[in-house]
Design a protein around this motif. Structure first.
Motif, PDB file in Angstrom:
ATOM      1  N   SER A 136      93.332  20.760  24.738  1.00 14.09           N
ATOM      2  CA  SER A 136      94.552  21.926  24.362  1.00 14.09           C
ATOM      3  C   SER A 136      95.305  22.118  25.647  1.00 14.09           C
ATOM      4  O   SER A 136      96.560  22.582  25.491  1.00 14.09           O
ATOM      5  N   TYR A 137      95.056  21.861  27.144  1.00 16.76           N
ATOM      6  CA  TYR A 137      95.726  22.157  28.190  1.00 16.76           C
ATOM      7  C   TYR A 137      96.397  20.973  28.723  1.00 16.76           C
ATOM      8  O   TYR A 137      97.053  20.780  29.477  1.00 16.76           O
ATOM      9  N   ALA A 317      97.741  24.510  24.167  1.00 19.41           N
ATOM     10  CA  ALA A 317      97.765  25.876  24.851  1.00 19.41           C
ATOM     11  C   ALA A 317      98.976  26.283  25.566  1.00 19.41           C
ATOM     12  O   ALA A 317      99.031  27.523  26.048  1.00 19.41           O
TER      13      ALA A 317
END
Ligand code: SF4
Length: 408
Positions: A136-137, A317
């Motif tokens: 997600s990052y 994110a």
């Protein structure tokens, strides 16, 4: 025409730069390491963090002030980042060119398999790039795209060419090397390593960073059987909190990770294991961070690469707003850096007094070599051949964790 190439970011970028510089040199361009001497400056950029993009912009300013008449080309991941393009596009002397379009721009061919070791003591051979896991990052899947692997026959041919030049260590690099799949036979990374192992020459190979996915007991056993493989594994953990790992879309738990590390250490006792950790991921609480600290302290890993969370537009994110304060992120990073230093020291101590083979990575200025299990050794008063392997005695561990050795 003189060209300077400056590289930021990961080993895949270094492999790309190496290939571009070799192709340029073979096509009549002169490579230089001085900005004031260059007609063209190529910056192979990284977009993984804000800091990397800022570094690229700073380089542009620095190079332009050192040599206002040179043309600056930015290539690499940042070129594909919308926000970066917006910020840099209005600068008149800068051109943005995707890496795969450079050969066209310079009218060069980069297909020649002999062209990828320029100026390296340990050639980086790229076996694949791209990733479709979407942590997600991470911006990488958006920039490098789906995994694309290089044909096994081409990789073997490149390695053979490299060995003919006298190199003794080859680094296998990729965005996510565990996703390697030969486009022709559909065989995996282990089959590739097996074919490399069977090359009848005296050399060793090192794997660049490897995601934990696919590191089953059976696969670790396969790895432990390869005699040419360096006992050095870099496996990103990212967090020691299972809740945060889930938020990161990392599909393993701390317990899975621990089993991987323990299995490697039991099968390959000399193995050095490094890992990546991100501090300040959105929603990471003090309790999550404490779990990370405790987990890492309990884990027989030997060093950490610590990253501060950097929100990347386009990743999931990016939209989670509850990020710890910058000062908190910095403090957490400093705690982990100290732990890393102590862990590394503990590992290094075990090898002082022993003799180990080291590949020479620098033979001017500070002369240094690297052991198969990733100990950097500094030498004095000698002139070894760069890229060759020498047996060395590890004499002393300095306060800054450097190791002083002597060639035997
Ligand atoms: S596995 Fe995750 S962190 Fe690694 S490149 Fe793919 S998306 Fe990024």
């Amino acid at each position: 025409m003189k060209v300077l190439i400056e590289t930021l970011g990961c080993k895949v970028n270094y492999a790309d730069s190496s290939q571009i510089s070799s192709a340029l040199a073979e096509n009549g361009y002169i490579l230089t390491d001085r900005a004031d001497d260059a007609d063209i400056i190529i910056i192979n950029s990284c977009s993984v963090t804000h800091r990397a993009e800022r570094e690229c912009r700073q380089l542009v300013r620095r190079f332009h002030s050192q040599n206002p008449s040179s043309k600056i080309i930015i290539t690499g991941c940042s070129v594909l980042s919308e926000s970066f393009r917006k910020r840099i596009q209005e600068i008149p002397f800068v051109e943005l060119i995707p890496t795969n379009e450079l050969p066209l721009k310079f009218k060069i061919s980069n297909k020649d398999p002999s062209t990828f070791y320029y100026n390296r003591s340990r050639p980086f051979i790229k076996i694949q790039e791209g990733c479709d896991r979407f942590c997600s990052y991470c911006i990488v899947p958006f920039l490098r795209g789906h995994p694309k692997s290089i044909k096994k026959s081409d990789i073997i041919s490149r390695i053979n060419q490299t060995l003919k030049k006298g190199f003794k260590e080859i680094v296998i690099v990729g965005t996510h090397i565990m996703l390697y799949e030969d486009p022709e036979t559909k065989s995996d990374i282990f089959s590739l390593l097996n074919d490399i192992e069977n090359i009848d020459q005296d050399f060793r190979i090192r794997l660049s960073s490897m995601e934990p996915y696919g590191l089953s007991k059976q696969n670790i056993q396969l790895l432990s059987n390869f005699k040419k493989l360096c006992a050095h594994f870099h496996i990103p953990l990212q967090s020691g909190s299972d809740r945060v790992l889930k938020e990161m879309n990392r599909e393993y738990t701390t317990s899975d990770f621990k089993n991987i590390v323990l299995e490697i250490k039991s099968r390959i006792p000399e193995a050095t294991i490094g890992t990546d950790v991100i501090t300040g991921f959105p929603t990471e609480t003090v309790e999550d961070f404490d779990k990370t600290v405790k987990f890492i302290q309990s884990l027989p890993v030997d060093y950490l690469h610590v990253f501060r969370f950097s929100p990347r537009e386009g990743t999931s994110a990016f939209h989670i707003k509850s990020i710890p304060s910058q000062i908190e992120i910095k403090n957490r990073a400093e705690i982990l850096i100290k732990i890393s230093f102590m862990k590394r020291r503990e590992m290094l101590r075990k090898y002082i007094g022993s003799n180990m083979d080291t590949v020479i990575i620098s033979n001017s200025g500070i002369i240094s070599g690297l052991t198969h299990n990733y100990i950097k050794v500094i030498f004095q008063n000698c002139k070894p051949q760069k890229g060759w392997i020498y047996n060395a005695h590890l004499m002393k561990l300095n306060h800054d964790n450097t190791v002083l050795g002597e060639l035997l």
